[in-house]
Scaffold this motif. Structure first.
Motif, PDB file in Angstrom:
ATOM      1  N   SER A 292       0.809  -1.214   0.000  1.00 56.77           N
ATOM      2  CA  SER A 292       0.000   0.000   0.000  1.00 56.77           C
ATOM      3  C   SER A 292       0.846   1.269   0.000  1.00 56.77           C
ATOM      4  O   SER A 292       0.565   2.202  -0.742  1.00 56.77           O
ATOM      5  N   CYS A 293       1.865   1.353   0.823  1.00 59.81           N
ATOM      6  CA  CYS A 293       2.685   2.569   0.913  1.00 59.81           C
ATOM      7  C   CYS A 293       4.159   2.272   0.653  1.00 59.81           C
ATOM      8  O   CYS A 293       5.037   2.961   1.164  1.00 59.81           O
ATOM      9  N   GLY A 294       4.421   1.259  -0.101  1.00 58.63           N
ATOM     10  CA  GLY A 294       5.802   0.879  -0.369  1.00 58.63           C
ATOM     11  C   GLY A 294       6.311   1.454  -1.673  1.00 58.63           C
ATOM     12  O   GLY A 294       5.705   2.329  -2.277  1.00 58.63           O
ATOM     13  N   SER A 295       7.429   0.927  -2.104  1.00 56.24           N
ATOM     14  CA  SER A 295       8.042   1.356  -3.357  1.00 56.24           C
ATOM     15  C   SER A 295       7.553   0.464  -4.493  1.00 56.24           C
ATOM     16  O   SER A 295       7.282  -0.722  -4.292  1.00 56.24           O
ATOM     17  N   TYR A 296       7.452   1.049  -5.665  1.00 58.19           N
ATOM     18  CA  TYR A 296       7.077   0.295  -6.853  1.00 58.19           C
ATOM     19  C   TYR A 296       8.235   0.354  -7.837  1.00 58.19           C
ATOM     20  O   TYR A 296       8.781   1.433  -8.107  1.00 58.19           O
ATOM     21  N   PHE A 297       8.636  -0.802  -8.336  1.00 54.37           N
ATOM     22  CA  PHE A 297       9.728  -0.886  -9.303  1.00 54.37           C
ATOM     23  C   PHE A 297       9.242  -1.595 -10.556  1.00 54.37           C
ATOM     24  O   PHE A 297       8.528  -2.596 -10.477  1.00 54.37           O
ATOM     25  N   GLU A 298       9.652  -1.083 -11.713  1.00 47.22           N
ATOM     26  CA  GLU A 298       9.316  -1.709 -12.987  1.00 47.22           C
ATOM     27  C   GLU A 298      10.277  -2.866 -13.241  1.00 47.22           C
ATOM     28  O   GLU A 298      11.476  -2.756 -12.984  1.00 47.22           O
ATOM     29  N   LEU A 299       9.725  -3.965 -13.773  1.00 47.10           N
ATOM     30  CA  LEU A 299      10.547  -5.117 -14.098  1.00 47.10           C
ATOM     31  C   LEU A 299      11.562  -4.765 -15.184  1.00 47.10           C
ATOM     32  O   LEU A 299      11.286  -3.967 -16.080  1.00 47.10           O
ATOM     33  N   LYS A 300      12.746  -5.352 -15.071  1.00 45.25           N
ATOM     34  CA  LYS A 300      13.856  -5.228 -16.024  1.00 45.25           C
ATOM     35  C   LYS A 300      14.485  -3.840 -16.060  1.00 45.25           C
ATOM     36  O   LYS A 300      15.276  -3.547 -16.933  1.00 45.25           O
ATOM     37  N   LYS A 301      14.133  -2.961 -15.126  1.00 45.97           N
ATOM     38  CA  LYS A 301      14.735  -1.621 -15.034  1.00 45.97           C
ATOM     39  C   LYS A 301      15.770  -1.610 -13.926  1.00 45.97           C
ATOM     40  O   LYS A 301      15.729  -2.426 -13.013  1.00 45.97           O
ATOM     41  N   GLU A 302      16.707  -0.661 -14.006  1.00 45.17           N
ATOM     42  CA  GLU A 302      17.741  -0.514 -12.981  1.00 45.17           C
ATOM     43  C   GLU A 302      17.414   0.654 -12.067  1.00 45.17           C
ATOM     44  O   GLU A 302      16.988   1.716 -12.535  1.00 45.17           O
ATOM     45  N   TYR A 303      17.634   0.441 -10.778  1.00 52.74           N
ATOM     46  CA  TYR A 303      17.321   1.424  -9.748  1.00 52.74           C
ATOM     47  C   TYR A 303      18.453   1.533  -8.745  1.00 52.74           C
ATOM     48  O   TYR A 303      19.213   0.586  -8.548  1.00 52.74           O
ATOM     49  N   ILE A 304      18.513   2.678  -8.087  1.00 50.98           N
ATOM     50  CA  ILE A 304      19.231   2.806  -6.837  1.00 50.98           C
ATOM     51  C   ILE A 304      18.187   2.500  -5.772  1.00 50.98           C
ATOM     52  O   ILE A 304      17.131   3.139  -5.731  1.00 50.98           O
ATOM     53  N   ILE A 305      18.454   1.503  -4.931  1.00 45.24           N
ATOM     54  CA  ILE A 305      17.499   1.082  -3.902  1.00 45.24           C
ATOM     55  C   ILE A 305      18.215   1.135  -2.559  1.00 45.24           C
ATOM     56  O   ILE A 305      19.337   0.645  -2.420  1.00 45.24           O
ATOM     57  N   SER A 306      17.545   1.736  -1.584  1.00 41.24           N
ATOM     58  CA  SER A 306      18.111   1.807  -0.238  1.00 41.24           C
ATOM     59  C   SER A 306      17.076   1.327   0.759  1.00 41.24           C
ATOM     60  O   SER A 306      15.891   1.248   0.449  1.00 41.24           O
ATOM     61  N   GLY A 307      17.538   1.008   1.962  1.00 37.08           N
ATOM     62  CA  GLY A 307      16.601   0.571   2.979  1.00 37.08           C
ATOM     63  C   GLY A 307      17.297   0.014   4.199  1.00 37.08           C
ATOM     64  O   GLY A 307      18.475   0.255   4.430  1.00 37.08           O
TER      65      GLY A 307
END
Length: 152
Positions: free
Chosen positions: A84-99
Protein backbone atom coordinates in the motif's frame (compact mmCIF):
# COMPACT_ATOMS: atom_id res chain seq x y z
CA UNK A 1 -26.88 19.76 8.03
CA UNK A 2 -26.41 16.11 7.08
CA UNK A 3 -24.60 17.19 3.93
CA UNK A 4 -22.12 19.11 6.05
CA UNK A 5 -21.53 16.10 8.33
CA UNK A 6 -21.03 13.80 5.33
CA UNK A 7 -18.65 16.30 3.76
CA UNK A 8 -16.62 16.56 6.99
CA UNK A 9 -16.37 12.79 7.38
CA UNK A 10 -15.26 12.31 3.76
CA UNK A 11 -12.79 15.20 4.03
CA UNK A 12 -11.20 13.84 7.22
CA UNK A 13 -10.98 10.35 5.69
CA UNK A 14 -9.30 11.83 2.61
CA UNK A 15 -6.77 13.73 4.72
CA UNK A 16 -5.98 10.66 6.80
CA UNK A 17 -5.49 8.59 3.64
CA UNK A 18 -3.33 11.18 1.87
CA UNK A 19 -1.11 11.73 4.93
CA UNK A 20 -0.65 7.99 5.47
CA UNK A 21 1.73 7.65 2.52
CA UNK A 22 3.86 10.77 2.66
CA UNK A 23 7.43 11.54 3.66
CA UNK A 24 9.31 14.66 4.59
CA UNK A 25 11.74 15.72 1.87
CA UNK A 26 15.35 14.77 2.63
CA UNK A 27 18.65 15.20 0.83
CA UNK A 28 19.82 12.00 -0.96
CA UNK A 29 22.93 11.93 1.24
CA UNK A 30 20.76 11.91 4.37
CA UNK A 31 18.74 9.01 2.97
CA UNK A 32 22.00 7.26 2.00
CA UNK A 33 23.50 7.67 5.47
CA UNK A 34 20.32 6.59 7.27
CA UNK A 35 20.08 3.36 5.24
CA UNK A 36 21.61 -0.01 6.02
CA UNK A 37 22.05 -0.79 2.32
CA UNK A 38 22.28 1.23 -0.90
CA UNK A 39 22.61 -0.74 -4.12
CA UNK A 40 22.23 -0.39 -7.84
CA UNK A 41 19.99 -3.28 -8.86
CA UNK A 42 18.06 -4.66 -11.79
CA UNK A 43 14.51 -5.78 -11.02
CA UNK A 44 14.02 -9.45 -11.98
CA UNK A 45 10.69 -10.48 -10.38
CA UNK A 46 7.78 -9.06 -8.39
CA UNK A 47 5.60 -11.20 -6.13
CA UNK A 48 2.72 -10.20 -3.86
CA UNK A 49 2.74 -11.97 -0.48
CA UNK A 50 0.81 -11.99 2.83
CA UNK A 51 -2.59 -11.80 1.12
CA UNK A 52 -1.60 -8.74 -0.89
CA UNK A 53 -0.19 -6.72 2.01
CA UNK A 54 3.47 -6.91 0.97
CA UNK A 55 5.52 -7.19 -2.20
CA UNK A 56 8.84 -8.95 -2.57
CA UNK A 57 11.13 -8.02 -5.44
CA UNK A 58 13.89 -10.32 -6.59
CA UNK A 59 16.76 -8.17 -7.83
CA UNK A 60 20.26 -8.64 -9.21
CA UNK A 61 22.65 -6.44 -7.26
CA UNK A 62 24.91 -4.74 -9.81
CA UNK A 63 26.77 -2.45 -7.43
CA UNK A 64 26.91 -2.04 -3.67
CA UNK A 65 27.56 1.49 -2.40
CA UNK A 66 27.36 0.85 1.33
CA UNK A 67 27.98 -2.71 2.58
CA UNK A 68 31.24 -3.56 0.76
CA UNK A 69 29.73 -7.04 0.32
CA UNK A 70 32.05 -9.03 2.61
CA UNK A 71 30.06 -12.15 1.70
CA UNK A 72 27.03 -11.00 3.70
CA UNK A 73 24.52 -11.39 0.87
CA UNK A 74 24.15 -12.91 -2.57
CA UNK A 75 24.12 -10.96 -5.81
CA UNK A 76 20.52 -12.11 -6.28
CA UNK A 77 18.62 -10.53 -3.41
CA UNK A 78 15.00 -10.30 -2.22
CA UNK A 79 13.81 -6.84 -1.18
CA UNK A 80 10.51 -6.46 0.70
CA UNK A 81 8.14 -3.48 0.66
CA UNK A 82 4.57 -2.66 1.61
CA UNK A 83 1.96 -3.08 -1.11
CA UNK A 84 0.00 0.00 0.00
CA UNK A 85 2.69 2.57 0.91
CA UNK A 86 5.80 0.88 -0.37
CA UNK A 87 8.04 1.36 -3.36
CA UNK A 88 7.08 0.30 -6.85
CA UNK A 89 9.73 -0.89 -9.30
CA UNK A 90 9.32 -1.71 -12.99
CA UNK A 91 10.55 -5.12 -14.10
CA UNK A 92 13.86 -5.23 -16.02
CA UNK A 93 14.74 -1.62 -15.03
CA UNK A 94 17.74 -0.51 -12.98
CA UNK A 95 17.32 1.42 -9.75
CA UNK A 96 19.23 2.81 -6.84
CA UNK A 97 17.50 1.08 -3.90
CA UNK A 98 18.11 1.81 -0.24
CA UNK A 99 16.60 0.57 2.98
CA UNK A 100 17.04 -1.33 6.21
CA UNK A 101 18.14 -4.87 7.01
CA UNK A 102 16.35 -6.78 9.77
CA UNK A 103 18.04 -10.11 10.33
CA UNK A 104 18.68 -11.20 6.76
CA UNK A 105 15.60 -9.47 5.34
CA UNK A 106 16.13 -6.37 3.22
CA UNK A 107 13.28 -3.82 3.43
CA UNK A 108 12.61 -0.64 1.53
CA UNK A 109 9.75 1.80 1.48
CA UNK A 110 8.26 4.97 0.17
CA UNK A 111 10.58 7.17 2.27
CA UNK A 112 13.77 5.38 1.22
CA UNK A 113 15.99 6.71 -1.57
CA UNK A 114 14.72 4.64 -4.51
CA UNK A 115 15.14 6.05 -7.98
CA UNK A 116 15.79 4.85 -11.51
CA UNK A 117 19.48 5.08 -12.29
CA UNK A 118 18.59 7.05 -15.41
CA UNK A 119 17.10 9.78 -13.17
CA UNK A 120 20.32 10.38 -11.20
CA UNK A 121 22.04 13.71 -11.69
CA UNK A 122 25.70 13.77 -12.67
CA UNK A 123 26.62 14.83 -9.13
CA UNK A 124 24.60 11.98 -7.58
CA UNK A 125 26.31 9.44 -9.87
CA UNK A 126 29.72 10.81 -8.87
CA UNK A 127 28.79 10.96 -5.18
CA UNK A 128 27.82 7.29 -5.26
CA UNK A 129 30.66 6.01 -7.46
CA UNK A 130 33.43 8.03 -5.79
CA UNK A 131 32.20 7.37 -2.24
CA UNK A 132 31.37 11.01 -1.49
CA UNK A 133 28.06 10.10 0.18
CA UNK A 134 29.58 7.12 2.02
CA UNK A 135 32.64 8.97 3.33
CA UNK A 136 30.72 12.02 4.51
CA UNK A 137 27.89 10.63 6.61
CA UNK A 138 29.08 12.67 9.58
CA UNK A 139 28.47 15.89 7.62
CA UNK A 140 25.20 17.76 7.98
CA UNK A 141 23.48 19.18 4.92
CA UNK A 142 22.36 22.76 5.37
CA UNK A 143 19.08 24.05 4.08
CA UNK A 144 18.52 27.72 3.38
CA UNK A 145 15.99 27.76 6.24
CA UNK A 146 18.72 26.58 8.63
CA UNK A 147 21.03 29.38 7.53
CA UNK A 148 18.31 32.02 7.87
CA UNK A 149 17.63 30.93 11.46
CA UNK A 150 21.24 31.36 12.63
CA UNK A 151 21.62 34.08 15.26
CA UNK A 152 24.95 35.68 16.07
Amino acid sequence: MTNLVIFCVVFVAYLAYSEACSCLPEHPQTKFCNSHFVVQAKILRRKTINRGQNVVYTVRVLKDFKLDNGGRYSRKQKIYTSASCGSYFELKKEYIISGSINGHRWNTGLCSWNTKTSFLTKYQKNALNLGIYKNNCSCKEWRIQDLLNITY
